[in-house]
Write a protein that holds these residues in place. Structure first.
Motif, PDB file in Angstrom:
ATOM      1  N   ARG A 389       0.838  -1.197   0.000  1.00  0.00           N
ATOM      2  CA  ARG A 389       0.000   0.000   0.000  1.00  0.00           C
ATOM      3  C   ARG A 389       0.870   1.243   0.000  1.00  0.00           C
ATOM      4  NH1 ARG A 389      -3.978   2.428  -1.549  1.00  0.00           N
ATOM      5  NH2 ARG A 389      -5.936   2.669  -0.419  1.00  0.00           N
ATOM      6  N   GLY A 390       0.330   2.315  -0.537  1.00  0.00           N
ATOM      7  CA  GLY A 390       0.975   3.619  -0.535  1.00  0.00           C
ATOM      8  C   GLY A 390      -0.071   4.696  -0.406  1.00  0.00           C
ATOM      9  N   GLY A 391       0.366   5.892  -0.015  1.00  0.00           N
ATOM     10  CA  GLY A 391      -0.570   6.992   0.138  1.00  0.00           C
ATOM     11  C   GLY A 391      -0.418   7.657   1.491  1.00  0.00           C
ATOM     12  N   PRO A 392      -1.303   8.595   1.830  1.00  0.00           N
ATOM     13  CA  PRO A 392      -1.201   9.317   3.108  1.00  0.00           C
ATOM     14  C   PRO A 392      -1.114   8.375   4.302  1.00  0.00           C
ATOM     15  CG  PRO A 392      -2.854  10.338   1.696  1.00  0.00           C
ATOM     16  CD  PRO A 392      -2.435   9.074   1.009  1.00  0.00           C
ATOM     17  N   ASN A 393      -0.060   8.576   5.127  1.00  0.00           N
ATOM     18  CA  ASN A 393       0.148   7.805   6.359  1.00  0.00           C
ATOM     19  C   ASN A 393       0.405   6.314   6.103  1.00  0.00           C
ATOM     20  OD1 ASN A 393      -0.050   9.905   8.265  1.00  0.00           O
ATOM     21  ND2 ASN A 393      -2.291   9.804   8.214  1.00  0.00           N
ATOM     22  N   TYR A 394       0.922   5.973   4.913  1.00  0.00           N
ATOM     23  CA  TYR A 394       1.111   4.549   4.629  1.00  0.00           C
ATOM     24  C   TYR A 394       2.199   3.935   5.501  1.00  0.00           C
ATOM     25  CZ  TYR A 394       5.565   4.877   2.071  1.00  0.00           C
ATOM     26  OH  TYR A 394       6.886   5.056   1.731  1.00  0.00           O
ATOM     27  N   VAL A 410       0.338 -15.175  12.766  1.00  0.00           N
ATOM     28  CA  VAL A 410       0.427 -15.489  11.341  1.00  0.00           C
ATOM     29  C   VAL A 410       1.445 -14.550  10.708  1.00  0.00           C
ATOM     30  CG1 VAL A 410      -1.972 -16.287  11.233  1.00  0.00           C
ATOM     31  CG2 VAL A 410      -1.431 -13.920  10.661  1.00  0.00           C
ATOM     32  N   SER A 411       2.070 -15.009   9.634  1.00  0.00           N
ATOM     33  CA  SER A 411       3.075 -14.199   8.955  1.00  0.00           C
ATOM     34  C   SER A 411       2.405 -13.051   8.194  1.00  0.00           C
ATOM     35  CB  SER A 411       3.865 -15.080   7.976  1.00  0.00           C
ATOM     36  OG  SER A 411       4.756 -14.295   7.212  1.00  0.00           O
ATOM     37  N   ILE A 412       2.967 -11.841   8.349  1.00  0.00           N
ATOM     38  CA  ILE A 412       2.484 -10.665   7.622  1.00  0.00           C
ATOM     39  C   ILE A 412       3.683  -9.999   6.957  1.00  0.00           C
ATOM     40  CG2 ILE A 412       1.298  -8.447   7.755  1.00  0.00           C
ATOM     41  CD1 ILE A 412      -0.076  -9.386  10.284  1.00  0.00           C
ATOM     42  N   GLU A 413       3.692  -9.958   5.641  1.00  0.00           N
ATOM     43  CA  GLU A 413       4.761  -9.287   4.900  1.00  0.00           C
ATOM     44  C   GLU A 413       4.212  -7.978   4.338  1.00  0.00           C
ATOM     45  OE1 GLU A 413       7.148 -11.620   2.264  1.00  0.00           O
ATOM     46  OE2 GLU A 413       6.520 -13.510   3.204  1.00  0.00           O
ATOM     47  N   VAL A 414       4.941  -6.869   4.587  1.00  0.00           N
ATOM     48  CA  VAL A 414       4.443  -5.557   4.183  1.00  0.00           C
ATOM     49  C   VAL A 414       5.397  -4.898   3.183  1.00  0.00           C
ATOM     50  CG1 VAL A 414       3.222  -5.259   6.365  1.00  0.00           C
ATOM     51  CG2 VAL A 414       5.529  -4.341   6.116  1.00  0.00           C
ATOM     52  N   PHE A 415       4.812  -4.157   2.234  1.00  0.00           N
ATOM     53  CA  PHE A 415       5.580  -3.484   1.196  1.00  0.00           C
ATOM     54  C   PHE A 415       4.948  -2.123   0.925  1.00  0.00           C
ATOM     55  CE2 PHE A 415       5.734  -8.031   0.592  1.00  0.00           C
ATOM     56  CZ  PHE A 415       7.087  -8.294   0.417  1.00  0.00           C
ATOM     57  N   GLY A 416       5.784  -1.145   0.670  1.00  0.00           N
ATOM     58  CA  GLY A 416       5.319   0.198   0.359  1.00  0.00           C
ATOM     59  C   GLY A 416       5.314   0.458  -1.133  1.00  0.00           C
ATOM     60  N   PRO A 417       5.190   1.738  -1.515  1.00  0.00           N
ATOM     61  CA  PRO A 417       5.080   2.090  -2.936  1.00  0.00           C
ATOM     62  C   PRO A 417       6.343   1.830  -3.742  1.00  0.00           C
ATOM     63  CG  PRO A 417       5.223   4.060  -1.567  1.00  0.00           C
ATOM     64  CD  PRO A 417       5.053   2.908  -0.633  1.00  0.00           C
ATOM     65  N   GLU A 418       7.441   1.520  -3.087  1.00  0.00           N
ATOM     66  CA  GLU A 418       8.654   1.183  -3.833  1.00  0.00           C
ATOM     67  C   GLU A 418       8.528  -0.179  -4.516  1.00  0.00           C
ATOM     68  OE1 GLU A 418       8.851  -0.827   0.041  1.00  0.00           O
ATOM     69  OE2 GLU A 418       8.435   1.257  -0.551  1.00  0.00           O
ATOM     70  N   THR A 419       7.561  -0.975  -4.099  1.00  0.00           N
ATOM     71  CA  THR A 419       7.298  -2.294  -4.674  1.00  0.00           C
ATOM     72  C   THR A 419       6.116  -2.199  -5.630  1.00  0.00           C
ATOM     73  OG1 THR A 419       8.063  -3.396  -2.667  1.00  0.00           O
ATOM     74  CG2 THR A 419       6.671  -4.689  -4.148  1.00  0.00           C
ATOM     75  N   GLN A 420       6.234  -2.806  -6.799  1.00  0.00           N
ATOM     76  CA  GLN A 420       5.115  -2.796  -7.725  1.00  0.00           C
ATOM     77  C   GLN A 420       3.906  -3.472  -7.100  1.00  0.00           C
ATOM     78  OE1 GLN A 420       6.039  -4.339 -11.583  1.00  0.00           O
ATOM     79  NE2 GLN A 420       7.493  -2.713 -12.070  1.00  0.00           N
TER      80      GLN A 420
END
Length: 435
Positions: A389-394, A410-420
């Protein structure tokens, strides 16, 4: 430009509309774009229609012979003896009262007859076929002078023209391409009609338009008798006024699940957009996606990678839903996604494009609340969560989601706007295919 070119990089969500709406849009837009007056008259009749009042609102109902047919998103109505032809209004009323609300079986599919279209009966001697279809790189125009109920048997007589995106149909010699199929006296009117229909198609972001058959009236003007239409509903933000009050009906015989009905009711009460369609309640890949365009991209990518059969749902939350709305949407989805664990891993994709205005942290509060509530079932169903996810307060939102990992178990992997946006999908598929 009247519409944005829909090339390979842009999504199209094809939603069928009723014949009444297809003809309404064609008639209105041909008039405003090309000055062509289609001599169309039609009345939509549903379960709530007052049949006694309709003739006072539409005088032609008692002045001409009529055609009555279901407007329920299925074809071959004539072959199923569901069409009344050359009838008086009194005969039409009897036909409608006998069939409105009636359960009908079409092969393996059964459903209730809830919508009909009533039009003037048009005696005719010629029947043409025409369709316009949007593909990723072309607009395909198909035409035949052998239209009607036997079109499938005569498909070899359908002539096809493929126009690359960006081609102006007014610059193309339609008469030179299809002219051999035209009656000599109607070349000009048919050429203008086809060009106008393509312009309407592009202007309204349609994905499919089919007239089978259309004919010529006494003045030589093309007149659609039966018509189908589909719209790209991701373009709704552009066309709220153009489309008018547009209903996107479910396919004939498809009944909403309890969860779909609940989200539909929520959607009707909020200024946000909340959509949910259950594709496979035994699926192992589930989407919790922000934005109509992103929802199409996620579903298409899962299918393109060969895992459409594992896709549990299609849907979106968008338009700035508040924390409570996001919570109820998420818990409804999770209730289906975590049912009946079968030992095989499951994946939840929480994704979307880069938001412009939506506070990502605020919507994630509702999502996280629902995830905590389903903690045990997430573990039991071997769910892993992939977030992009990306955007305000991401940044705050992603960190809060990652912090939830230990609590949920549970496993949670997070990615910001640098990832497609769709790069998390192969990760989810790898997990689902693991032992």
């Amino acid at each position: 430009p009247t519409s944005v070119p829909r090339g390979s990089a842009l999504p199209m969500a094809r939603k069928k509309i009723r014949e009444f709406d297809s003809k309404r849009l064609l008639q209105q837009r041909l008039k405003s774009l090309r000055g062509i007056d289609l001599p169309l008259k039609a009345v939509s009749v549903n379960m709530d229609s007052n049949l006694d009042k309709l003739p006072r609102e539409h005088g032609w109902l008692q002045e001409s012979k009529l055609v009555v047919k279901p407007d329920m998103l299925f074809g071959q109505r004539g072959k199923h003896n569901l069409v009344l032809l050359n009838a008086s209004w009194e005969e039409a009323v009897v036909f409608l009262r006998e069939r409105l609300g009636q359960e009908v079986s079409l092969g393996a599919v059964s459903g209730q007859m809830t919508h009909f279209i009533v039009e003037p009966f048009v005696p005719h001697s010629v029947e043409f076929y025409m369709s316009i279809q949007a593909t990723r790189e072309h607009t395909i125009i198909r035409f035949s002078n052998c239209g009607g109920i036997e079109i499938e048997e005569n498909w070899d007589k359908v002539k096809e023209l493929s126009l690359p995106w960006g081609t102006d149909v007014d610059t193309f010699d339609i008469a030179g391409y299809f002219g051999a199929e035209f009656p000599a006296a109607s070349v000009d009117s048919l050429t203008a009609f086809i060009r106008g229909a393509v312009k309407v198609f592009d202007d309204l972001d349609m994905t499919f338009m089919e007239m089978n058959p259309f004919t010529l009236d006494a003045a030589g003007m093309p007149l659609p008798l039966d018509m189908r239409g589909e719209l790209d509903d991701t373009a709704f933000f552009k066309h709220a006024n153009d489309w008018g009050h547009m209903e996107f009906p479910n396919p004939f015989g498809r009944k909403l699940t309890q969860e779909e009905e609940y989200i539909s009711e929520m959607d009707a009460k909020t200024g946000a957009s909340l959509k949910l369609t259950i594709l496979n309640d035994k699926g192992h890949i589930w989407n919790l996606v922000a934005g109509g365009g992103a929802s199409v991209v996620f579903a298409d990518t899962v299918s393109d990678l060969g895992y459409g059969h594992e896709l549990g749902n299609y849907g979106e939350y968008s338009g700035g839903p508040n924390t409570e709305e996001t919570y109820h949407y998420t818990r409804t989805l999770l209730d289906v996604a975590t049912r009946n664990p079968d030992g095989k891993p499951r994946a939840l994709l929480i994704g979307g494009a880069i938001a412009n205005f939506t506070d990502v942290a605020a919507t994630f509060k509702g999502i996280m609340h629902a995830l905590k509530e389903f903690k045990g079932r997430l573990v039991d169903s071997r769910m892993r969560i992939y977030v992009r996810r990306g955007g305000p307060n991401y940044q705050k939102a992603l960190q809060s989601m990652k912090d939830l990992e230990t609590d949920l178990g549970v496993s949670i992997e997070v990615f910001g706007p640098e990832t497609q946006m769709t790069n998390i999908i192969p990760l989810a598929i790898q997990w689902v295919e693991s032992k």
